[in-house]
Structure formats: structure tokens, C-alpha cells
Design a protein around this motif. Structure first.
Motif, PDB file in Angstrom:
ATOM      1  N   ALA A  28       0.931  -1.113  -0.097  1.00  0.00           N
ATOM      2  CA  ALA A  28      -0.194  -0.266   0.187  1.00  0.00           C
ATOM      3  C   ALA A  28       1.085   0.984   0.189  1.00  0.00           C
ATOM      4  O   ALA A  28       1.773   1.296   0.481  1.00  0.00           O
ATOM      5  CB  ALA A  28      -0.975   0.077   1.274  1.00  0.00           C
ATOM      6  N   ALA A  29       0.231   2.162  -0.592  1.00  0.00           N
ATOM      7  CA  ALA A  29       0.607   3.793  -0.395  1.00  0.00           C
ATOM      8  C   ALA A  29      -0.318   4.966   1.143  1.00  0.00           C
ATOM      9  O   ALA A  29      -1.160   4.905  -0.394  1.00  0.00           O
ATOM     10  CB  ALA A  29       1.048   3.754  -1.650  1.00  0.00           C
ATOM     11  N   VAL A  30       0.970   5.095   1.445  1.00  0.00           N
ATOM     12  CA  VAL A  30       0.292   6.254   2.113  1.00  0.00           C
ATOM     13  C   VAL A  30       1.117   7.712   0.809  1.00  0.00           C
ATOM     14  O   VAL A  30       1.818   7.734   1.004  1.00  0.00           O
ATOM     15  CB  VAL A  30      -0.083   7.245   2.923  1.00  0.00           C
ATOM     16  N   ASP A  36      -6.855  -2.597   7.411  1.00  0.00           N
ATOM     17  CA  ASP A  36      -8.483  -2.667   8.763  1.00  0.00           C
ATOM     18  C   ASP A  36      -8.814  -3.631   7.291  1.00  0.00           C
ATOM     19  O   ASP A  36      -9.272  -3.476   7.118  1.00  0.00           O
ATOM     20  CB  ASP A  36      -9.252  -1.893   8.910  1.00  0.00           C
ATOM     21  N   ARG A  37      -8.319  -3.847   6.488  1.00  0.00           N
ATOM     22  CA  ARG A  37      -8.860  -4.085   5.443  1.00  0.00           C
ATOM     23  C   ARG A  37      -8.486  -6.024   5.057  1.00  0.00           C
ATOM     24  O   ARG A  37      -7.248  -6.183   6.062  1.00  0.00           O
ATOM     25  CB  ARG A  37      -7.680  -3.291   3.931  1.00  0.00           C
ATOM     26  N   ASP A  38      -9.237  -6.014   3.999  1.00  0.00           N
ATOM     27  CA  ASP A  38      -9.346  -7.891   3.704  1.00  0.00           C
ATOM     28  C   ASP A  38      -9.304  -8.172   2.820  1.00  0.00           C
ATOM     29  O   ASP A  38      -9.899  -8.141   1.767  1.00  0.00           O
ATOM     30  CB  ASP A  38     -10.353  -8.878   4.719  1.00  0.00           C
ATOM     31  N   PRO A  39      -7.893  -8.371   2.024  1.00  0.00           N
ATOM     32  CA  PRO A  39      -6.881  -8.865   2.553  1.00  0.00           C
ATOM     33  C   PRO A  39      -5.570  -7.932   3.086  1.00  0.00           C
ATOM     34  O   PRO A  39      -5.957  -6.940   2.684  1.00  0.00           O
ATOM     35  CB  PRO A  39      -6.249  -9.993   1.625  1.00  0.00           C
ATOM     36  N   ARG A  40      -5.300  -7.756   3.861  1.00  0.00           N
ATOM     37  CA  ARG A  40      -4.431  -7.351   4.315  1.00  0.00           C
ATOM     38  C   ARG A  40      -3.031  -6.501   4.006  1.00  0.00           C
ATOM     39  O   ARG A  40      -2.499  -7.794   3.430  1.00  0.00           O
ATOM     40  CB  ARG A  40      -4.346  -6.967   6.379  1.00  0.00           C
ATOM     41  N   PRO A  41      -2.674  -5.589   3.101  1.00  0.00           N
ATOM     42  CA  PRO A  41      -0.913  -5.662   2.494  1.00  0.00           C
ATOM     43  C   PRO A  41      -0.845  -5.840   3.775  1.00  0.00           C
ATOM     44  O   PRO A  41      -0.466  -5.233   4.957  1.00  0.00           O
ATOM     45  CB  PRO A  41      -1.812  -3.921   2.580  1.00  0.00           C
ATOM     46  N   THR A  42       0.516  -5.916   3.444  1.00  0.00           N
ATOM     47  CA  THR A  42       1.608  -7.056   4.246  1.00  0.00           C
ATOM     48  C   THR A  42       2.871  -5.823   4.562  1.00  0.00           C
ATOM     49  O   THR A  42       3.673  -5.519   4.363  1.00  0.00           O
ATOM     50  CB  THR A  42       2.597  -8.034   3.524  1.00  0.00           C
ATOM     51  N   ALA A  43       2.380  -4.533   2.992  1.00  0.00           N
ATOM     52  CA  ALA A  43       3.616  -3.363   3.919  1.00  0.00           C
ATOM     53  C   ALA A  43       3.362  -1.884   3.086  1.00  0.00           C
ATOM     54  O   ALA A  43       1.678  -1.869   2.248  1.00  0.00           O
ATOM     55  CB  ALA A  43       4.304  -4.073   2.587  1.00  0.00           C
ATOM     56  N   ILE A  44       3.206  -1.068   3.614  1.00  0.00           N
ATOM     57  CA  ILE A  44       3.385   0.535   3.622  1.00  0.00           C
ATOM     58  C   ILE A  44       4.469   0.583   3.422  1.00  0.00           C
ATOM     59  O   ILE A  44       5.368   1.161   4.058  1.00  0.00           O
ATOM     60  CB  ILE A  44       2.560   0.781   4.871  1.00  0.00           C
TER      61      ILE A  44
END
Lengths: 340, 340
Positions: B185-187, B238-246
Motif C-alpha cells: 500500500a501507499a500513503v 483494516d482491509r481484508d486482505p491486509r497489505p503486508t507493507a506500506i
């Protein structure tokens, strides 16, 4: 009967020139730090400035002259907080700030010559030491200055703003005693620094007031950085019996103590409580967040700037030495002592 | 045949006055931002300055004039790093630095008027935006300036120093892919900021190069502070599937993501890997220490200052837009993905 000698703001360049038997242009050079004056003549002019009690008048300033803020190379947040406090006041006066960060290696008096050449209307000194020679240079030229957070006890004539260091050391320690701790160690900066000496005396006073005899073996004197906090933490936490709490000299040392605890498999605050000093932004980002003594550096600098603008306006100061309160911020790094 | 009109550094105040049919003193007032000139006359003089291609000559500067550094209100460390880089170069030139921190609320053009009144010999702008009107004010008066870390793509004429943002976003993401992560994921900061857009494009490129289709639901666009990182982290984890990295947009956001993980009972890096951006000092103090992309802000500011002194000396720049490399600093917050 000769007329009395002029004093203070009534002294003109011509008066000084006559007194020192030099040309007015020479007096001007000395006042503004310009070259082309021999050391002997310069000393003579400085003596006359001093003897006649010369004080620079506002009209002598360049229009829109800036004030200069000199900070010692140090923690970034500290320098920036000082700048922000000074800027709040300077912008009310539509005055620019020349910022100079003085290196720890920058010994000698050259820096003050450079400051004088820039002809600031006044100086805020956020630095550990103002040596007597530099102070003399400012005083004889009538350049007003105020010291923020002085490391040495300034002489009575130097305006200064400090924080309540003794009270800070006392509060940190009393907080731990209130949580049931008695084996409370201290990491402190060298007590040649006035603020470090005051904080440590506050620590000792809190212990004594609660019937605990300060154990000199539980005090480590060291530098201001994280690595030094780490080494001090390793030394203290390796003792038997182990202290149940440590009061650090600043937040960076406390961060080092966190590392020491981690490397020894100790949990904060379950196995050892830690209190910092300063409340830098990172104090809140640690895990657990750091209990610490908040030093209101922005407000200290703001007060110093208000004093400076009073002096620049040629008004006397109501209070020459001001002390600002500190506050204990309780977070997750301190807890009730657990039964061994 | 009339002689050709003078151009550039050969243009005198008298030439401008003749061209604009005003007094020389009026031209001087406009050049130095002094009051007492109507808006109409001011615009006419500015047009003449522009049409004759006026360039201020060194001799026009006050002796020992300072340069001015204007920083946008922002992370403390960033502002201080810019100051330190500029100071390194300014002290070689025995030039003082006027520092101004511009508030985010300080809209409008007044700030540039105040800067011009102080007659700096040049400006370093460490700020997200230089609007066209302010830029015009500087250009017509021949005040040289260089932008550090521009938020908008500067027009071709404005000298600027950036860092390799696209590469930074690419490196951060490639590092995670190398550890086996695919749900990354990216913020990100709003992509109206050029550097944020470039970093995010680098993230997307690294995914695509490794056969991963970027999922728009795995990108959260938000502000630069820790609280905003916390909210973004809670939403993503909180997402499903959860990201494993941000991949975070900066270190403060990453610190917020640490908090989000903690509050959900997730461990870093075991349950989720995190990469920051900037390498502020606190990145190393976190637990685990933060893997991040180091932005060489001090060097960027140093380069910008070197460019500025070249311009002040009236020399042309070899390179108008300079980009400085970034570097991935791998620490404890990233690890190989664990088998679900």
C-alpha cells in the motif's frame, strides 16, 4: 569651571574622538568593527567609550536594521524553537532576523567581530557561553543583547532568560517517588553547565525531602547525545540492585536509555521507569511515549526578544533576569514500581 | 539613427526613468520596495524594468548585504537542514543570512514586498509555491533567487534544486518487492505537490515492472502529519486482505502508521513492513528503527546557495535545474514477507 563630561546617550562621536585624541572617523570604525585601526588605538577608543559610558542611540542605526540571533551548534529543535520565539516578536516590530549558528569549534573572538560589522540593532544569544572579551566588545559599543538559556550564571548586568531548572529536576524526581520508586538513578550533563547543576540539585533535594540519601554511585555524568545516554544506561542498569527508575539529563539521553534497556531485555516502564528533559517532538513518538519535563523554549526566546526590543528603544528593563516555569508531562515511560 | 536601447546590466536607473517617464528617485523607490509610489506608476516602472531587461549590478548592493532564506512553515528538521546547507556556503562568502519562516496562513504578496525592502543580494526559497506575481516582483528588480525542493514544476527560467523523487518512490517499493511483498500500500501527500506525484509514480512503476497491477484502493492521499498517517494506517491495515507493507509519503506519516499498527495489535515488521521518506533524526530512534529514503536536504540547500552566489556575481549558471540523488536506508521496519 569646565562643563561636566557628557554621559550615556548624550555622548557623541565627537566627544569620544576628543577624549581618545583620535579622528571621529576612527571612532566610527571601532564602533562598527571596520578594519584600518591599530590594536593600540582601538583599545584607546574602547576605553573612552567605556569611560564616557557611551550608549548607541536609535538614530545611529541603519534604517530597518536587523537583529541577530546567534545559536550554539546544538539540538536542532532547540535552535528552531528559539528562532520561532524571536520571530514572533521581531515580526511585530517589522524587523528581520539574521541567524548565525556558531560551531563548537569556532573558538576565539572573530565571530563577535563579524557580528559587530553587520551592525545589528541588537543580539539574542542562544549559546552556552558568552566570554568576557566578547561581552566587553558589545558593551562598549552599546549593542544591546539578551542571553537565552545561559549555561553559566551571567553577571548581574547581562539580561538573560532561563527556565526553572532546579524545579524541573525536583518535579521529575518527585513524580517517580510518588510512584513508589526509591532506587532512582540520574544521568546528568557536566555540572559546569549551570542548568545541569541546578537540575541535579533539584533531583537531590527531592530525594532528601523524602528521606532518601542520594547515592553518588547512582549518578552518571556524561554528554548530551543518545550514544552517551546508551552507555550511561548500560552502566546503571547493569548494577545490582538495579535502579527502578532513571532521570535523564535530556530527551536524547533518555532515548539512549531506551536502547540500553532493550539491549538488556528490560521493559519500560515495567522493569525501569525513565524521565527525560526538554520535550522534543520525538518524545511523543517513542514507544512507550516518554515522560519528560517540558522546557518552554519558544516562550523563553519570545521573552528574551521582548527584553531586547525594550533595550533597543532605549528603555530600562523592569526585570533583568527572567525565569520561565517548566512542566512535567507524564506519558507511558513511568509507572508504579513493581514488587521485586 | 538612434543608438540601440541599453540591455541587462548596462541599463541604468536613468535609462529606466527615461523609458518610464518618471524621476530616477521613483525608479529607486520601486526597485527597493519603498512606499510613496502609486500603483499605476509602479506598474509602469516595472514594465520598463522588464522591457529593458534590467539586471541589478553588484555595485548596487549595500556593502556586506545579506542573502535571505525564506522557508515555509514545515517540519522543523527540514527548515534547519536547509539553513545549515545555505550557511556553509554563505560563510565562505562572509555573507549573513536573514531567515524568515513564512506562515501557511501568510497569503498574498505582502511578504515579498517586505523581502524586497530589506534589499537582500539574493534569495533562497525553501517553500512549496512561488506564485507568479511574487516571481515577477523579483525578476523585474533583478533580485536573483533559487528554489530548493520545489513543490510545483518551476518554469524553465527559475533556478531550482530538487531531489530524485521518482527514484526515491521506486527504490522504496523495489526494496519491499525484493523482500517478497506484493500487497504494497501507499500513503501519499496530495499529488498537486510535484514531489509527491513523482514519488507515487515511482511506486507505481516499481510495481508494474514486477508484474503487479497497482490497486487504487491501496493508495491513501492525505496530509503530512503523524495524525494523518495514523488515520491512513488504520484504514489500510483494516482491509481484508491486509497489505503486508506500506510505503509512507514521509517519516511523520510512517510514525503514525507505527501507532496504527500498535493499536491494532500488529507487529512491525513481522505483520507489516513500513518504509518512510526523509530520514529525520527520529527515524533512527523509533522501535523498530525506520527503513526510509534519505533526502539530502543539507546538500540540496548547499547547491542552491552555490547557484545563488554565481548569480549574485553576475555569472551564468551551468545548470539551471539540479537534481540530487536519494538513498534507501534499510533498518528494522522492513522484513521478508511471512507466509500467511
Amino acid at each position: 569651571m569646565p562643563s561636566p563630561e557628557p554621559r550615556g546617550t548624550h555622548v557623541t562621536l565627537a566627544d569620544i574622538a576628543r577624549h581618545a585624541t583620535v579622528a571621529e572617523s576612527t571612532v566610527s570604525k571601532v564602533l562598527n568593527g571596520r578594519p584600518g585601526v591599530s590594536a593600540t588605538v582601538r583599545a584607546r577608543v574602547e576605553r573612552s567609550l567605556h569611560e564616557l559610558g557611551y550608549r548607541r542611540r536609535r538614530a545611529d542605526d541603519a534604517p530597518g536594521a536587523a537583529i541577530e540571533l546567534v545559536v550554539q551548534e546544538m539540538s536542532g529543535q532547540w535552535a528552531l524553537d528559539i528562532f520561532r520565539g524571536v520571530q514572533r516578536v521581531a515580526s511585530e516590530h517589522h524587523t528581520a532576523i539574521i541567524l548565525t549558528e556558531r560551531s563548537r569549534r569556532d573558538r576565539g573572538e572573530e565571530w563577535i567581530d563579524r557580528v559587530i560589522q553587520r551592525r545589528p540593532s541588537g543580539l539574542i544569544l542562544g549559546m552556552s557561553q558568552l566570554d568576557a572579551a566578547a561581552r566587553h566588545q558589545l558593551v562598549v559599543r552599546g549593542v544591546p543583547f539578551v542571553i537565552v538559556d545561559p549555561a553559566a550564571l551571567p553577571d548581574g548586568d547581562s539580561p538573560a532568560v532561563s527556565s526553572a531548572n532546579w524545579e524541573g529536576g525536583f518535579m521529575a524526581t518527585r513524580h517517580l517517588i510518588g510512584l513508589g520508586h526509591r532506587g532512582i538513578a540520574a544521568v546528568t550533563l557536566p555540572t559546569t553547565l549551570m542548568f545541569a547543576r541546578a537540575r541535579h540539585a533539584g533531583y537531590q533535594a527531592a530525594l532528601e525531602q523524602n528521606g532518601i540519601v542520594p547515592d553518588p554511585d547512582l549518578t552518571v555524568v556524561t554528554g548530551a547525545d543518545r550514544d552517551e545516554g546508551l552507555a550511561a544506561g548500560l552502566r546503571l542498569l547493569d548494577r545490582d540492585p538495579r535502579p527502578t527508575a532513571i532521570v535523564a539529563g535530556n530527551d536524547l539521553q533518555a532515548i539512549g536509555i531506551y536502547e540500553a534497556a532493550r539491549s538488556l531485555g528490560l521493559r519500560i516502564p515495567d522493569d525501569v521507569s525513565v524521565v527525560g528533559y526538554d520535550d522534543i517532538p520525538a518524545a511523543e513518538w517513542l514507544w512507550p511515549a516518554l515522560t519528560t519535563v517540558r522546557q518552554p523554549v519558544v516562550q523563553m526566546a519570545e521573552q528574551a526578544a521582548r527584553m531586547l526590543f525594550t533595550l533597543i528603544a532605549g528603555q530600562p528593563l523592569a526585570i533583568t533576569r527572567l525565569t520561565i516555569d517548566v512542566e512535567l508531562v507524564a506519558r507511558g515511560s513511568t509507572a508504579a514500581v513493581t514488587e521485586g
